[in-house]
Design a protein around this motif. Structure first.
Motif, PDB file in Angstrom:
ATOM      1  N   PRO A 168       0.810  -1.224   0.000  1.00  0.00           N
ATOM      2  CA  PRO A 168       0.000   0.000   0.000  1.00  0.00           C
ATOM      3  C   PRO A 168       0.840   1.269   0.000  1.00  0.00           C
ATOM      4  N   PHE A 169       1.982   1.258   0.704  1.00  0.00           N
ATOM      5  CA  PHE A 169       2.849   2.440   0.700  1.00  0.00           C
ATOM      6  C   PHE A 169       3.430   2.682  -0.687  1.00  0.00           C
ATOM      7  N   LEU A 170       3.860   1.622  -1.344  1.00  0.00           N
ATOM      8  CA  LEU A 170       4.433   1.764  -2.674  1.00  0.00           C
ATOM      9  C   LEU A 170       3.399   2.212  -3.699  1.00  0.00           C
ATOM     10  N   LEU A 171       2.130   1.879  -3.451  1.00  0.00           N
ATOM     11  CA  LEU A 171       1.061   2.222  -4.389  1.00  0.00           C
ATOM     12  C   LEU A 171       0.398   3.552  -4.072  1.00  0.00           C
ATOM     13  N   LEU A 400       2.684  10.459   4.562  1.00  0.00           N
ATOM     14  CA  LEU A 400       3.390  10.362   3.284  1.00  0.00           C
ATOM     15  C   LEU A 400       2.839  11.353   2.271  1.00  0.00           C
ATOM     16  N   GLU A 401       1.513  11.489   2.255  1.00  0.00           N
ATOM     17  CA  GLU A 401       0.882  12.429   1.316  1.00  0.00           C
ATOM     18  C   GLU A 401       1.314  13.861   1.599  1.00  0.00           C
ATOM     19  N   LYS A 402       1.511  14.195   2.873  1.00  0.00           N
ATOM     20  CA  LYS A 402       1.870  15.558   3.237  1.00  0.00           C
ATOM     21  C   LYS A 402       3.349  15.864   2.992  1.00  0.00           C
ATOM     22  N   GLY A 403       4.164  14.821   2.766  1.00  0.00           N
ATOM     23  CA  GLY A 403       5.562  15.070   2.478  1.00  0.00           C
ATOM     24  C   GLY A 403       6.537  14.297   3.340  1.00  0.00           C
ATOM     25  N   PHE A 404       6.052  13.489   4.267  1.00  0.00           N
ATOM     26  CA  PHE A 404       6.913  12.634   5.077  1.00  0.00           C
ATOM     27  C   PHE A 404       7.511  11.577   4.153  1.00  0.00           C
ATOM     28  N   THR A 405       8.822  11.478   4.123  1.00  0.00           N
ATOM     29  CA  THR A 405       9.467  10.615   3.136  1.00  0.00           C
ATOM     30  C   THR A 405       9.385   9.138   3.539  1.00  0.00           C
ATOM     31  N   GLN A 406       9.523   8.286   2.544  1.00  0.00           N
ATOM     32  CA  GLN A 406       9.552   6.847   2.785  1.00  0.00           C
ATOM     33  C   GLN A 406      10.740   6.490   3.678  1.00  0.00           C
ATOM     34  N   GLU A 407      11.841   7.197   3.502  1.00  0.00           N
ATOM     35  CA  GLU A 407      13.024   6.968   4.326  1.00  0.00           C
ATOM     36  C   GLU A 407      12.752   7.281   5.786  1.00  0.00           C
ATOM     37  N   ASP A 408      12.098   8.435   6.067  1.00  0.00           N
ATOM     38  CA  ASP A 408      11.780   8.793   7.448  1.00  0.00           C
ATOM     39  C   ASP A 408      10.768   7.832   8.057  1.00  0.00           C
ATOM     40  N   MET A 409       9.810   7.354   7.242  1.00  0.00           N
ATOM     41  CA  MET A 409       8.833   6.403   7.749  1.00  0.00           C
ATOM     42  C   MET A 409       9.515   5.095   8.120  1.00  0.00           C
ATOM     43  N   PRO A 462       4.665  20.198   9.359  1.00  0.00           N
ATOM     44  CA  PRO A 462       5.233  21.466   8.873  1.00  0.00           C
ATOM     45  C   PRO A 462       4.616  21.889   7.539  1.00  0.00           C
ATOM     46  N   ARG A 463       4.144  23.102   7.488  1.00  0.00           N
ATOM     47  CA  ARG A 463       3.453  23.572   6.289  1.00  0.00           C
ATOM     48  C   ARG A 463       4.380  23.664   5.078  1.00  0.00           C
ATOM     49  N   GLY A 464       5.638  23.879   5.311  1.00  0.00           N
ATOM     50  CA  GLY A 464       6.568  23.951   4.200  1.00  0.00           C
ATOM     51  C   GLY A 464       6.935  22.586   3.649  1.00  0.00           C
ATOM     52  N   GLY A 465       6.552  21.507   4.357  1.00  0.00           N
ATOM     53  CA  GLY A 465       6.847  20.155   3.903  1.00  0.00           C
ATOM     54  C   GLY A 465       8.226  19.663   4.268  1.00  0.00           C
ATOM     55  N   CYS A 555     -10.155  17.495  -7.242  1.00  0.00           N
ATOM     56  CA  CYS A 555      -8.930  16.698  -7.265  1.00  0.00           C
ATOM     57  C   CYS A 555      -8.754  15.943  -5.947  1.00  0.00           C
ATOM     58  N   ALA A 556      -9.869  15.470  -5.406  1.00  0.00           N
ATOM     59  CA  ALA A 556      -9.811  14.748  -4.133  1.00  0.00           C
ATOM     60  C   ALA A 556      -9.153  13.380  -4.291  1.00  0.00           C
ATOM     61  N   LEU A 557      -9.303  12.746  -5.448  1.00  0.00           N
ATOM     62  CA  LEU A 557      -8.738  11.424  -5.674  1.00  0.00           C
ATOM     63  C   LEU A 557      -7.333  11.527  -6.245  1.00  0.00           C
ATOM     64  N   GLU A 558      -6.551  10.474  -6.077  1.00  0.00           N
ATOM     65  CA  GLU A 558      -5.152  10.492  -6.472  1.00  0.00           C
ATOM     66  C   GLU A 558      -4.991  10.681  -7.979  1.00  0.00           C
ATOM     67  N   GLY A 559      -5.843  10.040  -8.770  1.00  0.00           N
ATOM     68  CA  GLY A 559      -5.765  10.186 -10.212  1.00  0.00           C
ATOM     69  C   GLY A 559      -6.038  11.614 -10.658  1.00  0.00           C
ATOM     70  N   ASP A 560      -7.000  12.271 -10.011  1.00  0.00           N
ATOM     71  CA  ASP A 560      -7.308  13.666 -10.342  1.00  0.00           C
ATOM     72  C   ASP A 560      -6.175  14.601  -9.930  1.00  0.00           C
ATOM     73  N   LYS A 561      -5.492  14.284  -8.837  1.00  0.00           N
ATOM     74  CA  LYS A 561      -4.353  15.099  -8.414  1.00  0.00           C
ATOM     75  C   LYS A 561      -3.241  15.044  -9.468  1.00  0.00           C
TER      76      LYS A 561
END
Length: 621
Positions: A168-171, A400-409, A462-465, A555-561
């Motif tokens: 799920p994270f990779l997708l 992750l969506e907000k900008g938290f990296t896979q590495e930090d997770m 953080p708002r700046g990501g 653009c609520a869905l990932e495809g629309d984003k």
């Protein structure tokens, strides 16, 4: 009411001792007293006050002022498990430092049988030796069998960590929350295994053994499937969005094999470990599953991340991680095969002739489900995890969506792992000394608090990501607390399952309880993930320098984003559905816990073991 005779209170499927064997046992005990009188001591017997814990309105219940509390009786019952009763007086002859009929000379399954066949045994109270204080205090045989259970549960955790964690994270970059909810159906076999668990309990080969008859071929099939997935992983991931249901079915099949193996391992755990150390079965399950899922989730995500690999392991940067999904799956396919061959060749399973017809097992399971107390427990399981479902299913994806990296997770879960393993071990020890459901209820409250903390953690992103070390520490602390409460809750309820399960139908009984527990965590997930999309309001607006102007769209869905970004627009989130969904879940959790779960769980925890048995339950009004 007075305790029912043993022949009436135990499950009819359990093998009863013949009259000749019972007479022989009594003769053996009488001869032992005559030959070794110095090995026995006299101790007063007090009348049990059954009124305090079962059928308090029975007029025949003794109410002597000498009756003691349940806690005191439980202490004495632990000691009286080796007692030799003189039914004509209030004195018993007790062998000094004895175990249940010299259990140290018996195998675990024979210990269970000997315990159940004692004339003084009653399901109203626990007649067990004191559990070992730590793993090092276990007998060598229990230590070896504990290690085997950890290994088998570990192998189950490897595919589960992929299906419920890494994939799920990779997708997340290609699928919406609702589509990830569809993929979460791949974990449903653990919530459906009750449908075929009686088959696992009833059909097996005498030559191979009751549990190995299933574990060995299931692991071999899992190995073959892992090797196939390893060869086709890249293609399947690339087609996941367009062939979502096919992709889901592939992992559904793999998890179904693991769930079937879990039925056999759960049943084997009841006989691999000694009776007094059954609480360590839940510890083995927690340690094994957690380690397997950790490896497939945290370790794999970290070494699959190019940034993590470039920072810590490479001098020349690369756009790929150290591990690829295909290579990881192939490695574990071969590892499965090696372990399966070793298990088939070197582990001997005790012979048993206890074989029930398939139809009779389903009928027994149905009678168990009809027990009033089991039905109440099922309801608790089905509603208990709604309160923290948004936290469990969405919080990490939202970070992750907000900008938290896979590495930090990966680093967060890596730091969390030692705490999870250690707390799982100590939670198993706590269950040997404290009522498991009491620990479970305290952990329930903790998980509600953890859901609130997760809500705040996402809110202050953080708002700046840019994630600084301070915020990373906040995420790690929140993750550790959430894991702590989740682990204690899981170990405690698993220990309670092992305590109340009928050994005669151990695999089916344990699977029934584990299945409804899993179902309570899986069935709300798809709805919660879809609610996040439904409550989210986001609009894509063209930027000033957009090459082709366009009308604003959702653009609520990932495809629309992605479409918004491709057209040179900006997706502005006006209402984040995560916050609304999480608040709704927490409110439901608070209301259901104090309104129903807490009083019902307290009542069930106080019941004697007799109340959980199919034979006695069928006579309950």
């Amino acid at each position: 009411m007075s305790p029912a005779p043993l022949s009436e209170s135990r499950d009819p499927l359990l093998p009863l001792a013949s009259s000749s064997s019972s007479s022989a046992a009594r003769a053996h005990r009488s001869n032992s007293f005559g030959e070794h009188p110095d090995d026995f001591e006299l101790e007063n017997i007090y009348v049990d006050d059954l009124k305090t814990h079962y059928n308090s309105d029975d007029p025949a219940t003794p109410s002597s002022p000498m009756a003691r509390s349940r806690k005191d009786r439980h202490h004495d019952n632990d000691r009286s498990s080796s007692a030799i009763m003189n039914s004509s007086s209030s004195v018993e002859y007790r062998r000094k430092n004895a175990s249940v009929d010299d259990q140290d000379l018996l195998s675990p399954s024979m210990q269970t049988e000997a315990l159940l066949q004692r004339e003084s045994f009653s399901l109203d109270d626990d007649h067990e030796k004191q559990a070992s204080a730590s793993l090092k205090d276990l007998s060598p045989q229990d230590q070896r069998n504990f290690a085997l259970l950890v290994l088998l549960y570990f192998l189950q955790g490897v595919p589960m960590g992929l299906a419920m964690g890494s994939v799920p994270f990779l997708l997340k970059g290609t699928l919406s929350y609702g589509e990830i909810g569809v993929f979460s159906l791949a974990s449903y076999p653990y919530s459906m295994k009750l449908l075929w668990s009686p088959i696992v309990d009833a059909i097996w080969s005498k030559r191979m053994g009751r549990r190995k008859s299933w574990i060995v071929p299931i692991q071999a099939l899992s190995a073959i499937m892992l090797l196939w997935l390893g060869a086709n992983a890249d293609r399947l991931m690339a087609e996941a969005s367009s062939k979502l249901y096919t992709f889901t079915f592939v992992f559904f099949s793999l998890v179904m094999l693991c769930a079937t193996q879990d039925v056999a391992v759960d049943g084997w755990a009841l006989t691999l470990l000694s009776v007094e150390n059954l609480s360590y079965a839940s510890t083995a399950q927690t340690v094994g599953l957690t380690a397997g899922q950790f490896l497939s989730f945290t370790v794999f995500l970290a070494f699959n991340s190019p940034d993590f690999a470039n920072r810590y392991f490479r001098t020349t940067p690369s756009d790929t991680g150290i591990f690829t999904l295909g290579g990881y799956l192939t490695f574990w396919g071969w590892a499965y095969l090696i372990v399966t061959l070793g298990l088939a060749a070197f582990k001997k399973e005790e012979r048993t002739s206890n074989r029930d017809g398939l139809v009779s097992v389903y009928k027994t399971m149905w009678r168990v489900i009809k027990l009033k107390h089991v039905q109440t427990f099922i309801i608790i399981h089905l509603i208990a995890k709604i309160g923290f479902q948004a936290n469990d299913a969405v919080t990490n994806l939202k970070l992750l969506e907000k900008g938290f990296t896979q590495e930090d997770m990966a680093l967060t879960v890596l730091i969390d792992f030692p705490f999870e393993i250690g707390l799982g071990y100590y939670a198993g020890k706590w269950c040997a000394y404290f009522p498991p459901m009491t620990l479970w209820m305290w952990a329930f409250i903790g998980r509600l608090v953890a859901a609130v903390l997760a809500h705040i953690t996402v809110w202050i992103f953080p708002r700046g990501g840019v994630v600084e070390s301070g915020y990373l520490m906040v995420v790690i602390a929140e993750h550790i607390f959430s894991t702590f409460t989740s682990t204690v809750m899981f170990v405690a309820v698993s220990a309670f399952h092992a305590k109340i399960a009928d050994p005669g139908i151990g695999g089916t009984y344990m699977t029934l309880l584990a299945t409804v527990s899993n179902l309570g965590g899986t069935f709300p997930r798809i709805f919660v993930l879809k609610l996040v999309d439904a409550f989210t309001i986001a609009t894509c607006t063209p930027l000033a320098d957009a090459e082709t102007p366009f009308e604003p769209f959702s653009c609520a869905l990932e495809g629309d984003k992605k479409l918004c970004k491709t057209q040179g627009g900006m997706c502005n989130i006006e209402q984040d559905g995560y916050y609304i969904t999480n608040v709704v879940c927490i409110i439901i959790g608070v209301v259901t816990f104090w309104g129903y779960i807490k009083p019902a769980a307290t009542r069930l925890s106080a019941l004697p073991l007799k109340a959980w048995r199919e034979a006695s339950g069928s006579r309950s009004p």
